[in-house]
Write an enzyme that holds these catalytic residues in place. Structure first.
Site, mmCIF file in Angstrom:
data_model
loop_
_atom_site.group_PDB
_atom_site.id
_atom_site.type_symbol
_atom_site.label_atom_id
_atom_site.label_comp_id
_atom_site.label_asym_id
_atom_site.label_seq_id
_atom_site.Cartn_x
_atom_site.Cartn_y
_atom_site.Cartn_z
ATOM 1 N N CYS A 48 1.128 -1.611 0.391
ATOM 2 C CA CYS A 48 0.021 0.094 0.011
ATOM 3 C C CYS A 48 0.614 1.388 -0.200
ATOM 4 C CB CYS A 48 -0.792 -0.128 0.937
ATOM 5 S SG CYS A 48 -1.653 0.771 1.128
ATOM 6 N N CYS A 54 -0.110 5.953 7.360
ATOM 7 C CA CYS A 54 -1.561 4.827 7.685
ATOM 8 C C CYS A 54 -1.456 4.180 8.982
ATOM 9 C CB CYS A 54 -2.360 4.485 7.139
ATOM 10 S SG CYS A 54 -3.835 3.867 6.961
ATOM 11 N N CYS A 57 -2.787 -0.201 9.053
ATOM 12 C CA CYS A 57 -1.311 -0.981 9.613
ATOM 13 C C CYS A 57 0.007 -0.458 9.612
ATOM 14 C CB CYS A 57 -1.064 -1.465 7.556
ATOM 15 S SG CYS A 57 -2.842 -2.320 7.155
ATOM 16 N N PHE A 260 -20.871 -12.213 26.830
ATOM 17 C CA PHE A 260 -20.601 -11.308 25.866
ATOM 18 C C PHE A 260 -21.125 -12.405 24.438
ATOM 19 C CE2 PHE A 260 -17.942 -11.705 29.273
ATOM 20 C CZ PHE A 260 -17.500 -11.193 30.584
ATOM 21 N N GLU A 278 -25.636 -10.897 26.967
ATOM 22 C CA GLU A 278 -24.709 -9.696 26.736
ATOM 23 C C GLU A 278 -25.854 -8.417 27.387
ATOM 24 O OE1 GLU A 278 -23.540 -6.824 24.910
ATOM 25 O OE2 GLU A 278 -22.843 -9.295 24.697
ATOM 26 N N CYS A 350 -9.213 -10.994 22.235
ATOM 27 C CA CYS A 350 -8.373 -9.857 21.257
ATOM 28 C C CYS A 350 -7.835 -8.963 21.728
ATOM 29 C CB CYS A 350 -9.887 -9.211 21.060
ATOM 30 S SG CYS A 350 -10.799 -8.305 22.594
#
Length: 393
Positions: A48, A54, A57, A260, A278, A350
């Protein structure tokens, strides 16, 4: 004397064996005494033109082998810091141009609009003219959206783009102009670009301005209503890898809990009866509606699992429990799970650090971490996702 780059640190810089750091270095590169990086076998030309300015990434200079190793090392290192080891499977990498959701920044100045990702550690916006991570459908909206915002945007805004069943969902968090001209501009943009829905949130919640048909996202074969700005796994490939790992982890369990649960990414992919908890009210209502319409045996409850986690006794009612908490992890819920007798826990995370902390609690409570499946769905970023299976021993 030159040093070999042996790994990539959590923020994306290359590191030598003696601890020297170098930006945009890959394993196998050489770092000279003058701090010049000499490319090695795993250094690739970033595809890119916006890289590295940017902030979308950070790792486009890594080939797939070293990017996969980075994901594995992040997880291994986090677990090791807690004194835990487990088999780490080869990462499942999402291909380029598969991100189906993104949050961009927009700013209107002097009649011109800048629209794109922010620079790393900066409020400056990179005006996106090329992108190797967004799906073609999302990227196709960028140029016409920039023209629309030049006509209606006041100041700065955050733009959420999501590819859903009916097309592209657009949520603008910011202020836009009032009046007939602005309404006509929004309508023309939506008609010309097959926009599924456009909503504006000027601080009091999303207000839909365009939605010719009710918008949905299909999860586990079920079309679920999609509240504006809702969470969705970043790529279809990443979602598929996480769902496959969860289904493998729970095996033949027919009474499960999904904590969740979000819109039901996992709950709607499981057989048998599923309890789904949730905290987001709109999300729970959407899951309830989708499950009811499809005749799925999913009981969805509005429940804040940080303030009111399932007790150990409640957990014992299930054959397996799945949880996918936010980045902070689920310490309150994990403490109850560690005291329970649930045979199997599938943990989707995550954040390797909070996952490792929670893993330590579960292992001290008598669970064994059987395996971890890394998932790289935020292509070329330092973001790591994973799924792991815990078994009561």
């Amino acid at each position: 004397m030159s040093d070999l780059i042996v790994r990539v640190a959590a923020r994306g810089e290359g590191v030598t064996a003696d601890g020297r750091h170098a930006a945009f270095a890959a394993p196998g590169d050489t770092l000279t005494p003058e701090n010049i990086v000499l490319p090695g076998p795993h250094q690739q030309a970033p595809p890119c033109r916006h890289f590295p300015q940017c902030g979308g990434c950070q790792l486009q200079h890594l080939d797939d082998e070293s990017y996969a190793a980075f994901l594995t090392d992040r997880i291994t290192g986090a677990l090791a810091a807690q004194g835990v080891a487990a088999p780490i499977r080869p990462p499942a990498l999402s291909p380029p141009r598969t991100r189906r959701r993104a949050a961009l920044q927009a700013e209107s100045k002097g009649g011109a609009v800048t629209l794109g990702f922010s620079e790393g550690a900066s409020h400056n916006i990179v005006d996106l003219r090329d992108c190797w991570i967004l799906t073609p459908a999302l990227f196709a909206v960028i140029a016409p959206l920039r023209k629309l915002l030049a006509r209606v945007l006041k100041g700065r805004a955050r733009i959420h783009l999501t590819e859903i069943d009916q097309g592209v969902d657009v949520l603008i968090e910011g202020k836009i102009a009032d009046g007939l001209a602005a309404i006509e501009a929004v309508t023309a943009f939506c008609l010309a670009n097959q926009i599924a829905r456009l909503a504006i949130d000027d601080g009091i919640g999303p207000e839909t301005r365009w939605e010719p048909d009710g918008v949905t996202i299909t999860l586990g074969g079920v079309a679920v209503p999609f509240p504006a700005g809702s969470f969705l796994q970043a790529t279809r490939e990443g979602e598929g890898a996480l769902v496959a790992a969860v289904k493998e982890a729970v095996g033949g369990a027919t009474v499960c809990a999904d904590l969740f649960a979000g819109l039901g990414t996992f709950a709607l992919s499981l057989p048998g009866k599923v309890y789904a908890a949730e905290a987001g009210r709109d999300v729970v209502l959407a899951l309830q509606a989708g499950a009811a319409r499809a005749g799925r045996a999913v009981f969805a409850e509005h429940r804040d699992l940080f303030r009111r986690p399932l007790t150990a006794a409640e957990c014992d009612r299930f054959h397996a429990i799945i949880l996918d908490p936010p980045r902070a992890g689920a310490k309150e819920q994990i403490s109850q799970l560690a005291a329970s007798n649930v045979p199997i826990i599938a943990y989707v995370s995550c954040n390797p650090s909070s996952f490792a902390r929670d893993t330590d609690i579960l292992c001290k409570g008598g669970y064994t971490l059987d395996w971890v499946q890394p998932v790289g769905q935020f292509r070329w970023s330092t973001h790591v996702e994973l799924a792991g299976r815990f078994r009561r021993t």
